[in-house]
Motif scaffolding. Structure first.
Motif, mmCIF file in Angstrom:
data_model
loop_
_atom_site.group_PDB
_atom_site.id
_atom_site.type_symbol
_atom_site.label_atom_id
_atom_site.label_comp_id
_atom_site.label_asym_id
_atom_site.label_seq_id
_atom_site.Cartn_x
_atom_site.Cartn_y
_atom_site.Cartn_z
ATOM 1 N N GLY A 1 0.740 -1.025 -0.043
ATOM 2 C CA GLY A 1 -0.025 0.143 -0.004
ATOM 3 C C GLY A 1 0.779 1.248 0.015
ATOM 4 O O GLY A 1 2.177 1.196 -0.367
ATOM 5 N N SER A 2 0.202 2.407 0.152
ATOM 6 C CA SER A 2 0.844 3.551 0.281
ATOM 7 C C SER A 2 2.079 3.586 1.396
ATOM 8 O O SER A 2 3.253 4.262 0.705
ATOM 9 C CB SER A 2 0.058 4.896 0.656
ATOM 10 O OG SER A 2 -0.530 4.763 1.977
ATOM 11 N N ALA A 3 2.084 3.170 2.342
ATOM 12 C CA ALA A 3 2.907 3.155 3.539
ATOM 13 C C ALA A 3 4.072 2.357 3.012
ATOM 14 O O ALA A 3 5.319 2.906 2.975
ATOM 15 C CB ALA A 3 2.672 2.667 4.953
ATOM 16 N N GLN A 4 3.970 1.218 2.407
ATOM 17 C CA GLN A 4 5.094 0.518 1.945
ATOM 18 C C GLN A 4 5.705 1.169 0.611
ATOM 19 O O GLN A 4 6.893 0.729 0.489
ATOM 20 C CB GLN A 4 4.351 -0.939 1.528
ATOM 21 C CG GLN A 4 3.934 -1.908 2.794
ATOM 22 C CD GLN A 4 2.699 -1.539 3.253
ATOM 23 O OE1 GLN A 4 1.926 -0.697 2.496
ATOM 24 N NE2 GLN A 4 2.325 -2.079 4.391
ATOM 25 N N ALA A 5 4.976 1.664 -0.174
ATOM 26 C CA ALA A 5 5.417 2.275 -1.428
ATOM 27 C C ALA A 5 6.361 3.385 -1.067
ATOM 28 O O ALA A 5 7.223 3.717 -1.658
ATOM 29 C CB ALA A 5 4.373 2.845 -2.278
ATOM 30 N N VAL A 6 5.766 4.296 -0.048
ATOM 31 C CA VAL A 6 6.781 5.339 0.430
ATOM 32 C C VAL A 6 8.059 4.721 0.939
ATOM 33 O O VAL A 6 9.209 5.278 0.356
ATOM 34 C CB VAL A 6 6.155 6.288 1.431
ATOM 35 C CG1 VAL A 6 6.997 7.267 1.944
ATOM 36 C CG2 VAL A 6 4.712 7.203 0.680
ATOM 37 N N THR A 7 8.026 3.744 1.652
ATOM 38 C CA THR A 7 9.199 3.187 2.509
ATOM 39 C C THR A 7 10.276 2.661 1.140
ATOM 40 O O THR A 7 11.402 2.774 1.291
ATOM 41 C CB THR A 7 8.859 2.183 3.301
ATOM 42 O OG1 THR A 7 8.152 2.929 4.338
ATOM 43 C CG2 THR A 7 10.195 1.623 3.867
ATOM 44 N N SER A 8 9.659 1.955 0.273
ATOM 45 C CA SER A 8 10.504 1.385 -0.752
ATOM 46 C C SER A 8 11.056 2.450 -1.791
ATOM 47 O O SER A 8 12.235 2.407 -1.930
ATOM 48 C CB SER A 8 9.440 0.532 -1.589
ATOM 49 O OG SER A 8 8.958 -0.474 -0.926
ATOM 50 N N PHE A 9 10.367 3.597 -2.078
ATOM 51 C CA PHE A 9 10.883 4.568 -2.618
ATOM 52 C C PHE A 9 12.129 5.327 -2.120
ATOM 53 O O PHE A 9 13.032 5.567 -2.770
ATOM 54 C CB PHE A 9 9.707 5.683 -2.865
ATOM 55 C CG PHE A 9 10.165 6.979 -3.390
ATOM 56 C CD1 PHE A 9 10.479 7.127 -4.863
ATOM 57 C CD2 PHE A 9 10.414 8.191 -2.463
ATOM 58 C CE1 PHE A 9 11.168 8.472 -5.106
ATOM 59 C CE2 PHE A 9 10.561 9.203 -3.065
ATOM 60 C CZ PHE A 9 11.238 9.616 -4.263
ATOM 61 N N LEU A 10 11.687 5.658 -0.826
ATOM 62 C CA LEU A 10 12.950 6.189 -0.046
ATOM 63 C C LEU A 10 14.046 5.149 0.006
ATOM 64 O O LEU A 10 15.369 5.775 -0.273
ATOM 65 C CB LEU A 10 12.236 6.637 1.097
ATOM 66 C CG LEU A 10 11.297 7.741 1.270
ATOM 67 C CD1 LEU A 10 10.747 7.847 3.030
ATOM 68 C CD2 LEU A 10 11.926 9.027 0.688
ATOM 69 N N ALA A 11 13.791 4.058 0.166
ATOM 70 C CA ALA A 11 14.994 3.143 0.374
ATOM 71 C C ALA A 11 15.821 2.812 -0.829
ATOM 72 O O ALA A 11 17.027 3.118 -1.071
ATOM 73 C CB ALA A 11 14.498 1.717 0.589
ATOM 74 N N ILE A 12 15.193 3.122 -2.045
ATOM 75 C CA ILE A 12 15.772 2.894 -3.554
ATOM 76 C C ILE A 12 16.534 4.337 -3.758
ATOM 77 O O ILE A 12 17.486 4.138 -4.281
ATOM 78 C CB ILE A 12 14.760 2.518 -4.900
ATOM 79 C CG1 ILE A 12 14.098 1.248 -4.238
ATOM 80 C CG2 ILE A 12 15.548 2.763 -5.739
ATOM 81 C CD1 ILE A 12 12.977 1.206 -5.207
ATOM 82 N N VAL A 13 15.888 5.219 -3.376
ATOM 83 C CA VAL A 13 16.539 6.659 -3.596
ATOM 84 C C VAL A 13 17.732 6.715 -2.890
ATOM 85 O O VAL A 13 19.064 7.336 -3.092
ATOM 86 C CB VAL A 13 15.475 7.866 -3.551
ATOM 87 C CG1 VAL A 13 16.362 9.013 -3.279
ATOM 88 C CG2 VAL A 13 14.748 8.036 -4.322
ATOM 89 N N VAL A 14 17.918 6.503 -1.478
ATOM 90 C CA VAL A 14 19.109 6.262 -0.549
ATOM 91 C C VAL A 14 19.885 5.320 -1.202
ATOM 92 O O VAL A 14 21.246 5.961 -1.213
ATOM 93 C CB VAL A 14 18.472 5.729 0.914
ATOM 94 C CG1 VAL A 14 19.924 5.681 1.655
ATOM 95 C CG2 VAL A 14 17.875 6.871 1.262
ATOM 96 N N SER A 15 19.635 4.092 -1.847
ATOM 97 C CA SER A 15 20.641 3.264 -2.191
ATOM 98 C C SER A 15 21.264 3.972 -3.491
ATOM 99 O O SER A 15 22.488 3.800 -3.828
ATOM 100 C CB SER A 15 20.190 1.731 -2.740
ATOM 101 O OG SER A 15 19.294 2.098 -3.757
#
Length: 442
Positions: A339-353
């Motif tokens: 959902g949105s929470a998981q999507a935001v977490t995933s987005f931020l993790a990929i950008v940080v990587s």
């Protein structure tokens, strides 16, 4: 050690140029299924890189060497510690399709201008209007021509002098933001493979406005941080657009009618050299061969920095993805629901990587392997992946656009990262709002 102008150096450069051209020819032959050596493209490009290694600028050489060593180390660990099956003859093939495309794009320099004289430049467009013109030109044409647009427009701007930081940032952000919605981008091809059930119409409805906002954000931010009064931009006049628009029309013709099975990158790889040859043939076969020979012996060896960075980054990507797959297995799932929470977490993790130096394709691919997407979750995942690609490639020092700018114009990928941190933070905030909006819409 041989001097730069010694016969030994000239022979080495000539051999490397021939190998690079051979790699391009093999890549094009591969589109027809007539490639005699399955991994010949990688072998030719890597051998040319090794021949030119001592001539690569020290900073680029250290960076490429570190990427290659880390990639190989990860492959060895995955094989001997986790028992992963690795096709060793194919490890040189990472990113060869991008490197071959860059070689093909270099033939732009042979199109027209047979006399060798440079046309006089008109009065430049400067200020916010010029910067917006650069962003818009790269963005609109880049949705079709991908990375080649950066060189078309960047080289045109470079005729007035070395590219400035605002010009480089406009090129960077104009192309990277196209990943938010362009159906012809590599990011969209990856995402459609990982989430085949996504609804593109909803991606377009959210991604296109977000891309336009990134253009407005770029123009306002650069005008606040830099004095743009003397910074020339790309003119959207018919004369300036003639060549890139003509190429875009040809690419679309091949993509939809003549070679529908080939991707945009593949079409660009063979089409630009073909157009270059065709534009020179009216002057006679001898003249055409002379220009191709000159290009092979001078321009292609000069691409050593670009080619080395892309090949080494490809080896790192292969090593990291193999290691992660071997270490985590295929049964574990990161989220039971996306959902949105998981999507935001995933987005931020990929950008940080991406900031840490990993290409977003690694994070997107690893994330997809740890999810079990159902129904509308595929559309939300697709947008999350595209947004992380758009932001991550703009700020990531080892992204394709920043590696290209470094290899072509000598700007450090880490310098681009530092200048893009503020932009990435602001655009990330807009992405989070877009994710929440899309999740509520689905």
């Amino acid at each position: 050690m041989s001097s730069p102008d010694s016969p030994a150096t000239s022979t080495r450069h000539a051999l490397a140029g021939v190998l690079i051209l051979l790699g391009l020819v093999q890549q094009i032959l591969g589109f027809t299924g007539a490639l005699p050596f399955p991994h010949g493209v990688g072998y030719a490009l890597w051998l040319a890189t090794l021949l030119l290694w001592r001539d690569i600028p020290r900073r680029t050489r250290w960076q490429a060497g570190a990427l290659a060593i880390i990639g190989l180390a990860l492959l060895v660990i995955a094989r001997w510690h986790y028992g992963a099956q690795i096709a060793w003859p194919a490890v040189t093939s990472g990113n060869t399709y991008v490197a071959a495309m860059l070689v093909g794009v270099s033939f732009i320099g042979l199109i027209g201008n047979r006399s060798g004289r440079t046309r006089p430049l008109g009065r430049p467009i400067t200020g916010r209007r010029g910067t917006l013109g650069t962003w818009l030109g790269v963005h609109l044409l880049g949705t079709i021509l991908n990375l080649s647009t950066v060189f078309m427009i960047g080289d045109r701007l470079a005729r007035r002098g070395p590219l400035t930081t605002p010009q480089l940032l406009a090129l960077n952000r104009g192309l990277s933001s196209a990943a938010l919605w362009s159906p012809f981008f590599a990011s969209m091809g990856v995402v459609m493979t990982l989430a085949p059930g996504m609804e593109y119409s909803r991606i377009l409805a959210v991604g296109l406005p977000l891309a336009l906002l990134s253009g407005l954000l770029t123009t306002l931010e650069l005008s606040r941080r830099f004095d743009l009064a003397e910074v020339s931009g790309f003119s959207l006049s018919p004369r300036s657009l003639l060549m890139p628009v003509s190429m875009a029309i040809l690419v679309m013709l091949f993509h939809f009618q003549l070679t529908p099975r080939l991707g945009i990158v593949s079409i660009i790889t063979f089409l630009l050299p073909a157009v270059a040859l065709a534009s020179n043939l009216p002057a006679g076969p001898r003249w055409t061969l002379h220009r191709v020979r000159q290009h092979t012996l001078t321009r292609l060896p000069a691409m050593r920095g670009e080619i080395a960075l892309f090949l080494s980054a490809g080896l790192l990507t292969l090593g990291l993805s193999t290691f992660v797959a071997a270490a985590t297995g295929s049964e574990w799932r990161l989220f039971s629901h996306f959902g949105s929470a998981q999507a935001v977490t995933s987005f931020l993790a990929i950008v940080v990587s991406a900031v840490a130096g990993l290409h977003p394709i690694i994070g997107v691919s690893v994330l997809a392997s740890m999810l079990d997407l159902r129904g509308s979750e595929q559309t939300l995942f697709a947008f999350t992946a595209l947004a992380s690609w758009a932001v991550g490639t703009s700020v990531g020092p080892l992204s394709g656009i920043n590696l290209s700018l470094q290899g072509r114009y000598g700007v450090s990928g880490y310098r681009m990262m530092r200048h893009n941190v503020g932009y990435a933070l602001l655009l990330s905030g807009l992405v989070v709002v877009a994710i929440l909006t899309l999740d509520a819409w689905l």
